[in-house]
Design a protein around this motif. Structure first.
Motif, PDB file in Angstrom:
ATOM      1  N   ARG A   1       7.581   1.139  -7.264  1.00  0.00           N
ATOM      2  CA  ARG A   1       8.719   1.904  -6.624  1.00  0.00           C
ATOM      3  C   ARG A   1       9.409   2.878  -7.230  1.00  0.00           C
ATOM      4  O   ARG A   1       9.457   4.033  -6.924  1.00  0.00           O
TER       5      ARG A   1
ATOM      6  N   ASN B   1      -0.778   0.361  -5.676  1.00  0.00           N
ATOM      7  CA  ASN B   1       0.328  -0.124  -4.923  1.00  0.00           C
ATOM      8  C   ASN B   1      -0.441  -1.052  -3.803  1.00  0.00           C
ATOM      9  O   ASN B   1       0.341  -2.218  -3.606  1.00  0.00           O
TER      10      ASN B   1
ATOM     11  N   ARG C   1       6.137   4.527   1.319  1.00  0.00           N
ATOM     12  CA  ARG C   1       5.996   4.914   0.111  1.00  0.00           C
ATOM     13  C   ARG C   1       4.802   5.606  -0.400  1.00  0.00           C
ATOM     14  O   ARG C   1       3.726   5.149  -0.194  1.00  0.00           O
TER      15      ARG C   1
ATOM     16  N   ASP D   1      14.469   2.921  -0.831  1.00  0.00           N
ATOM     17  CA  ASP D   1      13.010   2.698  -1.111  1.00  0.00           C
ATOM     18  C   ASP D   1      12.270   2.120   0.167  1.00  0.00           C
ATOM     19  O   ASP D   1      12.403   0.977   0.298  1.00  0.00           O
TER      20      ASP D   1
ATOM     21  N   THR E   1       9.867  -7.408  -1.598  1.00  0.00           N
ATOM     22  CA  THR E   1       8.994  -6.254  -0.816  1.00  0.00           C
ATOM     23  C   THR E   1       7.876  -7.312  -0.215  1.00  0.00           C
ATOM     24  O   THR E   1       7.277  -8.252  -0.969  1.00  0.00           O
TER      25      THR E   1
ATOM     26  N   TRP F   1       1.720  -0.794   5.366  1.00  0.00           N
ATOM     27  CA  TRP F   1       1.765   0.251   4.429  1.00  0.00           C
ATOM     28  C   TRP F   1       0.673   1.575   4.671  1.00  0.00           C
ATOM     29  O   TRP F   1       1.152   2.674   4.673  1.00  0.00           O
TER      30      TRP F   1
ATOM     31  N   TRP G   1       9.521   0.704   1.423  1.00  0.00           N
ATOM     32  CA  TRP G   1       8.380   0.352   0.972  1.00  0.00           C
ATOM     33  C   TRP G   1       6.954   0.707   1.850  1.00  0.00           C
ATOM     34  O   TRP G   1       5.900   1.223   1.358  1.00  0.00           O
TER      35      TRP G   1
END
Length: 272
Positions: free
Chosen positions: A152, A190, A178, A173, A206, A216, A175
């Protein structure tokens, strides 16, 4: 926010490369010596320091090309994700991460050797410390696994955003969105962190596992980036080559295992 990772040109006095590259560097320097003085197209003599600097960089780029060739030759099921992918076109920080694993074959290396390796890509190894990817103590550099890295914080720094504290900072943030501008290797870190389930992607709340990784990939945009998949394949190849024989429960053995699970369960068949 000021630029946090300004590169500085390595000193020419930091001569040499790690031993794994000497076999390639020797012929390069020999060729320079046999043809000295070397001139440019205008007939001007090329500075010896500049010529040797280029030799170092050529060795680094040659080794990156060889990594892709090795992956294809061993038919590990990774090469299909590298179609059209060129390691040389990837950002230099990601290249440095790969050459670290390839050259040192572990998470630790002496300061002198790290700086010699950095010379081959014209990067500053202290950047990795500022990014939170490397620790150093008594002239020994230690690469941090995804499970140990505050990704992060790294994402915010790479985007040039302020790094706050407390609940508001964590809430800011997102996630699943990101990103890691100009550093594909950090995006791969990540992805492995999300799969690990150890809170490595920034904080313990997370989500983790295959579904979190899928979300993600979709929300961050990396699922539409061919180079991300090529970068993941190269990183997985190196993690397994270097760490898969370590004992069960070893942090880096687990990192390689999580990377493999991410590949098998999500990435290799991802269609975006």
């Amino acid at each position: 926010m000021s630029q946090p990772f300004v590169r500085t040109k390595p000193s020419f006095l930091e001569a040499g490369l790690p031993c794994a590259s000497l076999s390639a560097l020797g012929p390069a320097i020999g060729e320079v010596a046999r043809n000295w003085p070397v001139t440019d197209f205008a007939g001007r003599e090329v500075d010896l320091a500049d010529a040797l600097e280029q030799s170092y960089r050529s060795v680094g780029q040659w080794r990156l090309t060889e990594l892709l060739r090795e992956m294809s030759a061993k038919a590990l099921g990774l090469a299909e994700r590298c179609d059209g992918f060129s390691a040389e076109a990837v950002d230099r920080d990601s290249q440095a991460l790969w050459l670290w694993l390839d050259t040192f074959e572990g998470e630790q290396a002496g300061s002198d050797e790290v700086r010699k390796l950095a010379k081959s890509l014209n990067v500053d190894p202290d950047d990795f410390q500022r990014m939170g990817l490397v620790d150093s103590e008594k002239e020994v550099f230690t690469l941090k696994a995804p499970q140990e890295t505050d990704l992060r914080l790294l994402s915010l720094r790479l985007k040039g955003e302020s790094v706050g504290r407390g609940r508001a900072a964590r809430a800011a943030d997102v996630w699943e969105e990101r990103t890691f501008p100009n550093f594909l290797g950090a995006a791969v870190w990540n992805a492995v962190g999300l799969m690990s389930g150890d809170g490595a992607a920034g904080h313990s709340k997370t989500p983790a596992g295959p579904e979190a990784l899928r979300r993600w990939l979709g929300e961050s945009g990396y699922g539409q980036q061919r180079d991300f998949f090529g970068a993941f394949a190269v990183t997985l190849y190196l993690l397994e080559r270097v760490f898969q024989d370590r004992r069960e429960g070893n942090l880096w053995h687990d990192t390689a295992r999580h990377a493999r699970r991410a590949w098998d369960l999500v990435i290799k068949d991802w269609r975006g």
